[in-house]
Design a protein around this motif. Structure first.
Motif, PDB file in Angstrom:
ATOM      1  N   THR A  15       0.821  -1.320  -0.042  1.00 26.96           N
ATOM      2  CA  THR A  15       0.197  -0.018  -0.252  1.00 26.96           C
ATOM      3  C   THR A  15       0.801   1.290  -0.084  1.00 26.96           C
ATOM      4  OG1 THR A  15      -0.372   0.115   2.339  1.00 26.96           O
ATOM      5  CG2 THR A  15      -1.953  -1.033   1.190  1.00 26.96           C
ATOM      6  N   GLY A  17       2.411   4.378  -1.873  1.00 30.06           N
ATOM      7  CA  GLY A  17       2.384   5.315  -3.303  1.00 30.06           C
ATOM      8  C   GLY A  17       1.550   4.953  -4.214  1.00 30.06           C
ATOM      9  N   GLY A  18       0.100   4.522  -3.800  1.00 31.68           N
ATOM     10  CA  GLY A  18      -1.024   4.480  -4.773  1.00 31.68           C
ATOM     11  C   GLY A  18      -1.054   2.984  -5.378  1.00 31.68           C
ATOM     12  N   PRO A  19      -2.025   2.709  -6.253  1.00 27.47           N
ATOM     13  CA  PRO A  19      -2.194   1.377  -6.626  1.00 27.47           C
ATOM     14  C   PRO A  19      -0.812   0.889  -7.534  1.00 27.47           C
ATOM     15  CG  PRO A  19      -3.195   2.948  -8.150  1.00 27.47           C
ATOM     16  CD  PRO A  19      -2.777   3.792  -7.092  1.00 27.47           C
ATOM     17  N   THR A  21       1.150  -0.657 -10.331  1.00 23.67           N
ATOM     18  CA  THR A  21       0.898  -0.511 -11.896  1.00 23.67           C
ATOM     19  C   THR A  21       1.898  -1.633 -12.562  1.00 23.67           C
ATOM     20  OG1 THR A  21       2.928   0.925 -12.229  1.00 23.67           O
ATOM     21  CG2 THR A  21       0.356   1.790 -11.900  1.00 23.67           C
ATOM     22  N   THR A  44       4.666   1.814  -8.527  1.00 22.12           N
ATOM     23  CA  THR A  44       3.264   2.457  -8.479  1.00 22.12           C
ATOM     24  C   THR A  44       3.376   3.562  -9.531  1.00 22.12           C
ATOM     25  OG1 THR A  44       3.890   4.100  -6.766  1.00 22.12           O
ATOM     26  CG2 THR A  44       3.133   1.884  -6.211  1.00 22.12           C
ATOM     27  N   ALA A  45       2.472   4.130  -9.808  1.00 17.06           N
ATOM     28  CA  ALA A  45       2.434   5.245 -10.672  1.00 17.06           C
ATOM     29  C   ALA A  45       2.943   6.586 -10.154  1.00 17.06           C
ATOM     30  CB  ALA A  45       0.934   5.595 -11.121  1.00 17.06           C
ATOM     31  N   HIS A  46       3.101   6.624  -8.728  1.00 14.38           N
ATOM     32  CA  HIS A  46       3.562   7.771  -7.941  1.00 14.38           C
ATOM     33  C   HIS A  46       4.954   7.490  -7.366  1.00 14.38           C
ATOM     34  CE1 HIS A  46      -0.575   9.150  -8.395  1.00 14.38           C
ATOM     35  NE2 HIS A  46      -1.006   7.980  -7.967  1.00 14.38           N
ATOM     36  N   GLY A  72       7.555   9.665 -12.601  1.00 10.43           N
ATOM     37  CA  GLY A  72       6.712   8.167 -12.353  1.00 10.43           C
ATOM     38  C   GLY A  72       7.879   7.231 -12.517  1.00 10.43           C
TER      39      GLY A  72
END
Length: 95
Positions: A15, A17-19, A21, A44-46, A72
């Motif tokens: 969990t 930095g976002g979902p 990817t 992640t994307a972030h 990214g």
């Protein structure tokens, strides 16, 4: 289950930095007995890249994440012999 295409469980993790990817499985040698432990590198994307122990079970102590790039994450891959994980940053927005 791969034969019936049904989910056997859902877990929350990692969990940071976002979902997630991108996810790349690899194996890590566990001591001198020749066994190997399954892990996965993820992005992640972030900006966040990390490593999690497999199977994913939602335990936050079995995953870690770091801010690895100023923009990214473009790509993640493991070396052919699983001794290193490489990440590439994506282009920063210059506008």
């Amino acid at each position: 289950d791969v034969d019936t295409l049904t989910a056997t469980r859902t877990v929350l993790g990692p969990t940071f930095g976002g979902p997630v990817t991108r996810i790349v499985p690899f194996r890590v040698a566990a001591g001198g007995d020749g066994d190997a432990c399954a892990h996965a590198a993820y992005a992640t994307a972030h900006k966040v890249c990390g490593v999690a122990a497999m199977p994913l079970d939602g335990d936050p102590a079995r995953a870690m994440g770091v801010v690895a790039h100023p923009a990214g994450v473009g790509a993640v891959c493991a070396a052919h012999d699983d001794v290193a994980v490489f990440t590439v940053g994506s282009h920063a927005d210059t506008h």
